[in-house]
Design a protein around this motif. Structure first.
Motif: not given
Lengths: 412, 412, 412
Positions: C163-168, C265-270, C303-304
């Motif tokens: 359950w992290r904000p992004s797998v990256d 947080f504003q994680p980015l898309r793949e 970007g966001p």
């Protein structure tokens, strides 16, 4: 309620319960997440037989369990909420009120985020609450839909069994594809069981209706004979309710209504595309169609069914039944659907890109337009009435700014 | 019988049983499925020590258990059947007679499909039966092959163990690659155990012969010393029958016959290619070769073995032994094989693209040519004799139409 | 000891044991395997608190358990060994002496390979032994480092939770990225626990310091207030030692030292990239930063978080604290690091590409330079002293040939 392959048949369960509700979360990686939201909302309303329903949960911004938990953009929280409302939700609730400092959901968004009451999310929640205060007139009104899409849970299940002709066959994929093109055309749809009463609909679409029991087959035929327009996609009518192939050529119980039989399935290789007359192309699947009453509409130019019909139309009784034997995508599918709707006497004027328009009708006949602009450009709509948020009059050139929503009580 | 890594050693099993048979199904996604069919048929005949064998099952059209079950093209049912016959099958049977309406195999093709007796499949089955009625003269005849390919089940097994120098090493892949180029050159081969009697063969190819027992190593050496031409690919002769490395440098028991030793394996990175003099290039593997009697034929231009020999030839006794230390593909491998065949005194005239030609010889010396045109263009062959299907004379310019098969009793 | 997510907290274990040692094997598929070797050696020395350590195992050439076990290039065996020595190893051992003929490790390289004593590997081992005989003066000397990188095992563990904000997000990836750019700049670093004494370092980098206990947060703040320069990357200071979010906006206990808070947080898309002023671009992550004392250094162009700060600097006490809120790669990250080092008063002159330079200092102050040329071109270095291998004098234009190593006792 997820709408990927469901583990229960909601059509059988829904009549037994008092309140239909849904938990809905966007798939953040999909750029068309708002269309999928609309689809799920329409399905939920259809389960409720058109009665108002409850959105029990959705999120103010990002969730915490997807690969990349993209935050909602400014205004997206309100657009999502209003789309649920437009499609029949009379109660809309968020998970969760306050962001938790502990545990598995500490990165799940909340009405009150870690960043507190100065945050954009909190302020958008407050604004949405204010707007909702002006919308009580819509309570109990019904969504207007003249087109139906067949959703068969049993087909869904049966198609997931092993030993299918191609791994590229997917019930869900075709449902989404047909729904998405109808959405782009601005056509609001109900979902129906194949045995449901179809008399009120101008057109019925049956994408990937793999399993079909005898009563439902008779129901579809009666609908066509009575003047309805039915459109069926490939790999439909293949088995009965016992997962057995009806005697004779495919598509079994749909042969007569479609006016054709299939000599042999001709699934395509991975990535293969076949050209179709009229400028479109297909993938995944083709059939060797033998006409038996239907007229060919388009033909395959190449591939294993080259020269044979690709789309057909069968006039039957007062109606007609269309068949499309390959996987069409995007505008090619939209064009096929438009031809079917035209055959049904429906003239479709597609809305500006990204504009969602839904009508709810109150018991006394009052009509409410919910217009949601998902695009990044302002649009102007023809809506003479009263903006419920402001109480001001609207007219034939009413602005819906980029990203904004309008709820209008239409005159007359 | 699948011919991917086999779970039993057919070489040890076959002598104990009376009838050798095979179940064969195309891998529909492979465009060279007809070449793999020929390989499996040749292997089955080799297990039968050249005696006729039984094709117990194949399919009239698509199966139902592959990712995308592509239907057979018009005529493919007959071409497949005749290729099995050409390579020694005296009985050819289908699974299944009539398509089942129920159960896991309801989408598996059948001689009598769901579509019934008007279907193309049914009619092609009937035509094939008529043709077969004219071919009884071929019963009991033997396939003519002057080249052998070593197939070692124990090498197959041993190479699948963990802790190999590179995951890109594959016994099966090299067997297929060598076979495919020999097929394209029109060379019919037998498969042999490395300890088998090789005296009748002009040339013997040993791709990926990882495991080699002492008796087999001596057998290969005696073959070369007696005038044979042997060609060995990389990662051969690495371990003995106890999976132990023979003392001293690689390739152990093949050092003397090949006239070289390997100082260090130089496997390549994923996707890496190395240039070789003479215009070819390799992937997956190179060796640091130290010559000890052999002559270099080509050298590496770059990569970890730059400047060192890539292909070698060792004259030994009355014969010679070739070594190729990298993975050659397609025409580069075909060219290497052609050089080896030329060294063995065989002059190869490749057939037109897609034409399969096999000779069966009866006990009385009568020779039958089976010619199968897998291509989409007609070809003309030189075959003076009698067409068994029609009883008509054939000549030096006999037409084999695109997709068609001829079985000709050759004159003289 | 692998340095991917460690299963024990070496920081807590190391003080309890007498001898720190490491087993190190290159990841052969990585072209920067020598940089990762240096990182692991620096980490091992840091665990030993700067004292000499033991390289218990490494390989003379290929191993046998990676997908493609690439052999070491000529001289690589010595370069690897000398890099360990340069970074504090006083004992360097190989696995294994003689290649085994049997079992799972028969394809693992050895000092004495299957090919025997004529082989390159054996002769390089002998040469390395001769060189080592000249280097006894280095025994017990300490590595010179003026920059530290924070390595928090608990952050590593906590970031691997679900359950992290992004797998990256990856703790290890950011550690490697920051280390690699420091290596290219020629900056030797120690790794430190976030609660360690930092007074000796001009600059401290904290990549992906997700978990931060109160004492460590105070330690970092005291370091900055005392004149240090700290640089922190995104997703740092997010939780405390109980995996709970500190009250208030992110980044919790780092808000004050960084002079900012994060609204969302504003994680980015793949695959998404965002442009940053100053010519760089980022991926994976962005933050909506609200400045609270810090100055913006660069801004997002799109970007966001478009228009908001991307990098910031907060002057605090006698020092400063930098923040970078996106994933920078390669030279963009190198440039950011260089700006931080300049702020810390360190003037960096990057070495020629591929040249590794490390200084070890004996108790009596004698300084030894180990220079390793990993590149394929000769380089000249300024090193006035004595070459320990030859006993000859070196000067301001001392040649280090391609692939070679020099160990020089510096004058003065």
């Amino acid at each position: 309620m997820a709408t990927s392959c469901p583990s229960v048949d909601y059509w059988r369960w829904a009549p037994e319960i008092d309140i239909i509700s849904n938990d809905h979360y966007l798939t953040a990686s999909r750029l068309d997440a708002h269309v999928m939201l609309a689809m799920d909302a329409d399905f939920t309303r259809s389960l409720a037989a058109g009665r108002p329903w409850v959105l029990m949960e959705h999120s103010p911004s990002a969730v915490n369990w997807q690969p990349r938990n993209i935050a909602k953009r400014p205004g997206e929280l309100a657009r999502n909420s209003m789309s649920h409302l437009a499609r029949g939700a009379d109660a809309i609730m968020f998970f969760q009120f306050r962001a938790s400092r502990f545990g598995a959901e500490k990165f799940h968004s909340a009405m009150l985020p870690h960043a507190g009451r100065s945050s954009r999310v909190w302020n958008e929640v407050v604004e949405l609450g204010e707007l909702a205060g002006h919308l009580s007139e819509l309570r109990g009104s019904r969504v207007e839909a003249s087109v139906a899409v067949v959703w068969s849970t049993e087909s869904f299940w049966a198609q997931e069994l092993e030993w299918r002709p191609s791994v590229d066959l997917s019930h869900r994929e075709r449902l989404e594809a047909f729904y998405s093109e109808l959405w782009k055309l601005g056509v609001t749809v109900d979902f129906v069981h194949p045995g449901a009463d179809l008399l009120g609909y101008h057109a019925v679409f049956a994408p990937a209706l793999y399993l079909l029991d005898e009563a439902s087959a008779a129901n579809l035929r009666a609908y066509v004979e009575g003047g309805g327009v039915l459109a069926v996609s490939y790999f439909s009518g293949i088995v009965d309710e016992f997962d057995a192939v009806p005697a004779g050529p495919f598509p079994g119980r749909l042969r007569e209504v479609l006016g054709l039989s299939i000599e042999e399935f001709q699934p395509l290789r991975e990535g293969e595309r076949v050209a179709v007359t009229g400028g479109s192309s297909g993938s995944v699947w083709t059939d060797e169609i033998v006409l038996d009453g239907a007229e060919p509409v388009e033909h395959y130019i190449d591939g294993p069914a080259a020269g044979l019909p690709a789309f057909t139309r069968n006039a039957l009784g007062d109606g007609s039944a269309w068949y499309v034997s390959t996987k069409l995508d995007g505008s090619a599918l939209g064009s096929f659907i438009d031809d079917v709707l035209t055959d049904a006497g429906l003239t479709v004027v597609p809305p500006p890109t990204g504009l969602e328009r839904v009508i709810r009708v109150a018991d006394d006949g009052t009509r409410f337009l919910v217009a949601i602009n998902h695009a990044e450009a302002d649009v102007v709509i023809d809506a003479v009435g009263t903006d419920l948020a402001t109480g001001e009059a609207t007219d034939a050139a009413t602005l819906v700014p980029a990203g904004a929503t309008r709820v209008i009580r239409l005159d007359g």
